[in-house]
Design a protein around this motif. Structure first.
Motif, PDB file in Angstrom:
ATOM      1  N   VAL A   1      -7.167   3.980  -3.606  1.00  0.00           N
ATOM      2  CA  VAL A   1      -5.785   3.153  -2.909  1.00  0.00           C
ATOM      3  C   VAL A   1      -4.850   3.050  -4.218  1.00  0.00           C
ATOM      4  CG1 VAL A   1      -6.732   1.189  -2.845  1.00  0.00           C
ATOM      5  CG2 VAL A   1      -5.458   2.008  -0.571  1.00  0.00           C
ATOM      6  N   ASP A   2      -3.283   3.489  -3.933  1.00  0.00           N
ATOM      7  CA  ASP A   2      -2.126   2.785  -4.162  1.00  0.00           C
ATOM      8  C   ASP A   2      -2.073   1.640  -3.942  1.00  0.00           C
ATOM      9  OD1 ASP A   2      -1.614   4.205  -6.960  1.00  0.00           O
ATOM     10  OD2 ASP A   2      -2.083   6.135  -6.333  1.00  0.00           O
TER      11      ASP A   2
ATOM     12  N   GLU B   1       1.708   4.957   0.176  1.00  0.00           N
ATOM     13  CA  GLU B   1       1.028   6.275   0.627  1.00  0.00           C
ATOM     14  C   GLU B   1       2.332   7.702   0.323  1.00  0.00           C
ATOM     15  OE1 GLU B   1      -2.115   8.361   3.864  1.00  0.00           O
ATOM     16  OE2 GLU B   1      -0.671   6.233   3.656  1.00  0.00           O
TER      17      GLU B   1
ATOM     18  N   ILE C   1       0.663  -1.013  -0.453  1.00  0.00           N
ATOM     19  CA  ILE C   1       0.382  -0.029   0.253  1.00  0.00           C
ATOM     20  C   ILE C   1       0.846   1.333   0.153  1.00  0.00           C
ATOM     21  CG2 ILE C   1      -1.504   1.681   0.993  1.00  0.00           C
ATOM     22  CD1 ILE C   1      -2.587  -1.564   2.190  1.00  0.00           C
TER      23      ILE C   1
ATOM     24  N   THR D   1      -3.726   6.858  -1.796  1.00  0.00           N
ATOM     25  CA  THR D   1      -3.768   6.541  -0.825  1.00  0.00           C
ATOM     26  C   THR D   1      -4.258   7.963   0.155  1.00  0.00           C
ATOM     27  OG1 THR D   1      -2.596   4.870  -1.326  1.00  0.00           O
ATOM     28  CG2 THR D   1      -3.142   4.870   0.722  1.00  0.00           C
TER      29      THR D   1
ATOM     30  N   TYR E   1      -0.124   9.784  -4.549  1.00  0.00           N
ATOM     31  CA  TYR E   1      -0.155   7.909  -3.971  1.00  0.00           C
ATOM     32  C   TYR E   1      -2.152   8.740  -4.065  1.00  0.00           C
ATOM     33  CZ  TYR E   1       4.306   6.494  -5.212  1.00  0.00           C
ATOM     34  OH  TYR E   1       5.068   5.536  -5.016  1.00  0.00           O
TER      35      TYR E   1
ATOM     36  N   THR F   1       3.789  -1.495   3.341  1.00  0.00           N
ATOM     37  CA  THR F   1       3.087  -0.310   3.175  1.00  0.00           C
ATOM     38  C   THR F   1       4.791   0.172   2.694  1.00  0.00           C
ATOM     39  OG1 THR F   1       1.919  -0.295   5.263  1.00  0.00           O
ATOM     40  CG2 THR F   1       3.939   2.065   4.723  1.00  0.00           C
TER      41      THR F   1
ATOM     42  N   SER G   1      -9.206   5.605   2.414  1.00  0.00           N
ATOM     43  CA  SER G   1      -9.151   3.717   1.180  1.00  0.00           C
ATOM     44  C   SER G   1      -8.030   2.765   2.019  1.00  0.00           C
ATOM     45  CB  SER G   1      -8.595   4.457   0.193  1.00  0.00           C
ATOM     46  OG  SER G   1      -7.443   5.144   0.315  1.00  0.00           O
ATOM     47  N   ARG G   2      -7.298   3.794   2.631  1.00  0.00           N
ATOM     48  CA  ARG G   2      -5.672   2.225   3.424  1.00  0.00           C
ATOM     49  C   ARG G   2      -7.082   1.771   4.565  1.00  0.00           C
ATOM     50  NH1 ARG G   2      -0.814   2.151   4.318  1.00  0.00           N
ATOM     51  NH2 ARG G   2      -0.148   3.865   3.432  1.00  0.00           N
TER      52      ARG G   2
END
Length: 445
Positions: free
Chosen positions: A398-399, A343, A341, A351, A349, A372, A355-356
């Motif tokens: 989310v990215d 951010e 994930i 996120t 990004y 992460t 969304s995370r």
């Protein structure tokens, strides 16, 4: 690695082998959708869409969007929404110019190329290269598009010998107009040889070729390697790895409660602001048209976006074994550790905490590990397509991505286990019965 994990990776490598250009990537995806029973909806035709159906459309033969309409997606409870993934099918390479040949000394000829995206230039030296893409040919009064991807190497970018440049190991910054011109003949072939080769490859005479979008392709074979079979190395892992695992997850998932959507866009590596890129109207056009075909209103579409979620899938930087100092001390990822994930405070990004939390809750419930990533605070990072697609169709997003080494090299490396873990995480997302209440709460049904 287990036999199943290695087998899943072989599926990825087969997909990459089918996808030497973004046009071939689109075709490879379409073949899998056709085999799974999806109905093709050309953009220029009227659309008929029904609950329980599976459909796809494409633009420019280089971007594709597929969707499944759940049997209960139209339930009269105000919960009509979309759950989407988006990846991209292009990779950094060199594009061949309209006038393709450069004369060289002693009868040599080279290809005239320019950069497509931000590649690591030195990784293209001394490798067997071919070309791939599309060619537009005249057939009578008709102009047709044909794909080309010869398997044999036809070019190579030779390094200057160390004897002729004693400082090469002190630092080398190649000039793209001088050093990166691929050699195609030492003198056996004359002027126009490349155009003749292309015409023969598509079965026409040279004068029938009107235009082409052709790119250099690294023909070094992909492989799984390591004493423990931990690593996979291949051209184009960024972003065909995510394009593949998200497609596998989409095809395997069943969700009767919503419309699940798979996107693979072209032109992410050059900014996405094309008619077929993530910043184009393609996603919004597709979602509005399928909504209307289901008998819903523009108001229903806007309400649906507010309840929808996108997972933007583009690979992430694994901690480098020789340069751990280049990574954030706490927010860094490793190969074979699961989907990452991503951010960034500068919003490169998409996120955010909401969304995370939603994506982490989905993975936790499925028992799938995740990681992460954030850039070091004193280093500029990259960006991807999540925020760009949100310009046209805004929703929670989310990215994520698979961890890899040597991003934008002509030959990249990732983890074998991550193919399976990423597909599991994305399938869990597609199958989750999400109910989103503004930015206040998410219910996982």
């Amino acid at each position: 690695m287990s036999h199943d994990e290695v087998a899943a990776t072989e599926g990825l490598l087969a997909f990459i082998g089918e996808s030497p250009s973004m046009f071939h990537t689109c075709a490879a995806i379409r073949r899998r959708l056709d085999a799974a029973g999806f109905t093709y909806l050309p953009e220029g035709d009227a659309w008929t869409v029904e609950p329980g159906g599976a459909y796809y459309t494409q633009r420019n033969n280089s971007s594709v969007i597929a969707f499944r309409v759940g049997e209960r997606a139209l339930a009269k409870d105000g919960r009509f929404h979309f759950q989407l993934t988006a990846a991209h099918g292009d990779s950094p390479t060199f594009k061949i110019k309209a006038v393709p040949e450069l004369e060289g000394p002693e009868g040599t000829r080279r290809l005239n190329v320019e950069a497509y995206g931000g590649m690591i230039d030195y990784t293209w030296f001394d490798r067997p290269l071919s070309v791939a893409g599309r060619v537009l040919v005249r057939e009578g009064s008709r102009v047709e598009s044909r794909l080309i991807a010869p398997e044999e190497p036809i070019a190579l970018i030779p390094s200057l010998a160390v004897h002729l440049d004693r400082s090469v190991n002190d630092g080398f910054s190649p000039n793209r107009a001088v050093d990166l011109c691929p050699l195609i003949t030492a003198g056996e072939l004359g002027e126009g040889a490349f155009d003749a080769y292309v015409a023969k490859a598509v079965g026409v005479e040279p004068e029938q070729v009107l235009a082409r979008d052709l790119f250099l392709v690294n023909r070094q074979p992909a492989c799984v390697w390591g004493a423990a079979q931990e690593f996979v190395s291949s051209p184009k892992l960024d972003d065909l790895m995510c394009a593949y695992v998200s497609l596998e997850a989409f095809l395997a998932a069943q969700n009767p409660a919503c419309v699940t959507v798979y996107c693979c866009f072209d032109n992410e590596e050059v900014g996405s602001n094309t008619k077929q890129g993530a910043m184009s109207t393609l996603l919004a056009d597709t979602l509005t048209r399928l909504t209307a075909a289901l008998g819903l209103t523009p108001e229903d579409y806007r309400r649906a976006l507010a309840k929808s979620m996108l997972v933007s899938c583009d690979n992430a930087h694994a901690v480098h074994p020789n340069h751990p100092e280049k990574h954030d001390a706490g927010n860094r990822c490793r190969l074979n550790g699961g989907l990452v994930i991503k951010e960034a405070a500068n919003q490169h990004y998409c996120t955010d905490a909401f969304s995370r939390a939603a994506f982490e809750a989905v993975c936790d419930r499925a028992g799938v590990p995740y990681q992460t990533f954030a850039n070091r605070s004193d280093m500029a990072g990259g960006s991807t397509l999540g925020n760009l697609s949100n310009i046209q169709a805004s929703m929670h997003a989310v990215d994520v991505g698979c961890a890899q080494l040597a991003m934008h090299s002509s030959y990249e490396t990732a983890g074998v286990r991550d193919v399976t873990l990423a597909a599991q995480a994305l399938q869990a997302f597609f199958e989750a019965d999400l109910t989103i209440d503004e930015a206040d709460a998410i219910e996982l049904g």
